[in-house]
Design a protein around this motif. Structure first.
Motif, PDB file in Angstrom:
ATOM      1  N   ARG A   1      47.042  25.211  36.263  1.00  6.42           N
ATOM      2  CA  ARG A   1      47.208  26.080  35.088  1.00  6.42           C
ATOM      3  C   ARG A   1      48.427  26.968  35.297  1.00  6.42           C
ATOM      4  O   ARG A   1      48.623  27.548  36.369  1.00  6.42           O
ATOM      5  CB  ARG A   1      45.949  26.934  34.912  1.00  6.42           C
TER       6      ARG A   1
ATOM      7  N   MET B   1      50.704  33.054  33.307  1.00  6.51           N
ATOM      8  CA  MET B   1      51.346  33.708  32.161  1.00  6.51           C
ATOM      9  C   MET B   1      52.068  34.986  32.598  1.00  6.51           C
ATOM     10  O   MET B   1      52.001  35.387  33.762  1.00  6.51           O
ATOM     11  CB  MET B   1      50.277  34.015  31.109  1.00  6.51           C
TER      12      MET B   1
ATOM     13  N   GLU C   1      46.783  30.545  32.447  1.00  8.24           N
ATOM     14  CA  GLU C   1      46.487  30.133  31.081  1.00  8.24           C
ATOM     15  C   GLU C   1      45.034  29.663  30.990  1.00  8.24           C
ATOM     16  O   GLU C   1      44.429  29.286  31.997  1.00  8.24           O
ATOM     17  CB  GLU C   1      47.418  29.000  30.660  1.00  8.24           C
TER      18      GLU C   1
END
Length: 342
Positions: A254, A257, A263
């Motif tokens: 993932r 961010m 995420e």
């Protein structure tokens, strides 16, 4: 019942009498059981065009829970029978070897998948039944680590059961086993503290105590040989669960961010397999993206959708390939690179 539920039932129940007969009498029964969970399932995946249509309306959910309960009850009896057969003098060395691999594969692919289903159910009795299947395989902590750690941190460095790209299965196993044990312990301890519950209610006391009780039962069945065979069968089953985790999340990470958080977990963070025979045997465990998106969704309702990463072969076949790290990386690393670049 729908056709799909008949397939689930036949796929998971047919090996039970084969294994029981093999444990009692040996002979061709042991080889039939081994052939069923290996060659026959792989051949059906490739040679027969069948599908397992999902049941999002929930018509099959009572039957699905009923099959899961039956499989769990049969698991305990089958485990005892196999320990008795393996530790006794009736079977030859070759018969014991075939029975060990057949039983270990069944416990690893069917019992583990079924226990995984049960711990995700909402009914407390079903959850406890699933926990005891894991405990009987000396892997009770998975009942805590899987929902509290893996589902929360999948595809990140905080999940011990998400393999990094380039990591071999043999390097993954010790980190995943010990890491999930520690992370699950920490999560359950923190949850007890939030609830103000006493320490004696810690689930890990049940996991460890239950495992010791199961080993005591193995000793009663077959003496120290029974304990040894129980340890070997449990290790075989645990290795397959970890192999599934390795294959189904290999290299899929993932993105982090701007605020430092990963995420949300999505369909792109699990590998899937559309092969019907092995999916039926494993209660749709290869439809893994949908399970992570909807952890409480019963196995007949799990779906495959466009855009989900798909393995080139069935989950059991890819698990076998993962045992050869160079071949595994040659097949999978380009697929991981293509996904991460898109």
């Amino acid at each position: 019942m729908t056709r799909a539920m008949w397939i689930f039932g036949l796929a998971t129940l047919i090996p039970v009498p084969l294994l029981a007969a093999g444990a009692a009498w040996g002979g061709a029964w042991t080889w039939a059981a081994l052939g069923y969970v290996t060659l026959l399932t792989a051949a059906l995946d490739e040679a027969v065009a069948l599908s397992l249509p999902p049941d999002p309306e929930g018509r099959e959910f009572p039957a699905a829970d009923g099959l899961s309960m039956a499989l769990a009850v049969l698991h305990f009896g089958l485990l005892a029978l196999c320990i008795r057969g393996l530790s006794g003098p009736a079977l030859s060395g070759g018969e014991k070897l075939a029975l060990f691999f057949a039983a270990g594969l069944y416990f690893g692919q069917v019992s583990n998948s079924n226990a995984h289903e049960l711990i995700h159910r909402s009914r407390r009795g079903l959850v406890r039944l699933g926990r005891w299947v894991f405990i009987s395989l000396l892997f009770g902590h998975h009942a805590s680590a899987h929902p509290l750690v893996h589902h929360v941190h999948v595809g990140t460095d905080r999940d011990p059961n998400s393999a990094r790209r380039g990591q071999s299965y043999y390097g993954f196993v010790p980190r995943a086993w010990a890491g999930s044990f520690r992370a699950g312990l920490a999560a359950e301890t923190a949850r007890l503290a939030r609830r103000g519950a006493p320490a004696w209610r810690h689930p890990y006391l049940v996991y460890v105590g239950g495992a010791l009780a199961c080993l005591g039962a193995a000793f009663a069945i077959g003496g120290w040989a029974g304990v040894g065979w129980h340890l070997l069968l449990a290790g075989h089953a645990q290795a397959q669960l970890l192999l599934s985790d390795y294959v189904q999340h290999y290299g899929l990470r993932r993105r982090i961010m701007a605020d430092g958080r990963p995420e949300p977990a999505g369909p792109r963070h699990s590998w899937n397999s559309p092969h019907w025979a092995s999916s039926a045997l494993m209660l749709n465990a290869p439809r893994h993206s949908d399970h992570h998106a909807h952890p409480g969704r019963p196995y007949p309702a799990l779906q495959l959708a466009e855009g989900m990463p798909v393995l080139p072969r069935s989950l059991p076949v890819m698990g076998a390939i993962a045992l050869a790290p160079r071949l595994w990386r040659r097949i999978m690393d380009p697929r991981v690179a293509a996904l991460t670049a898109s």
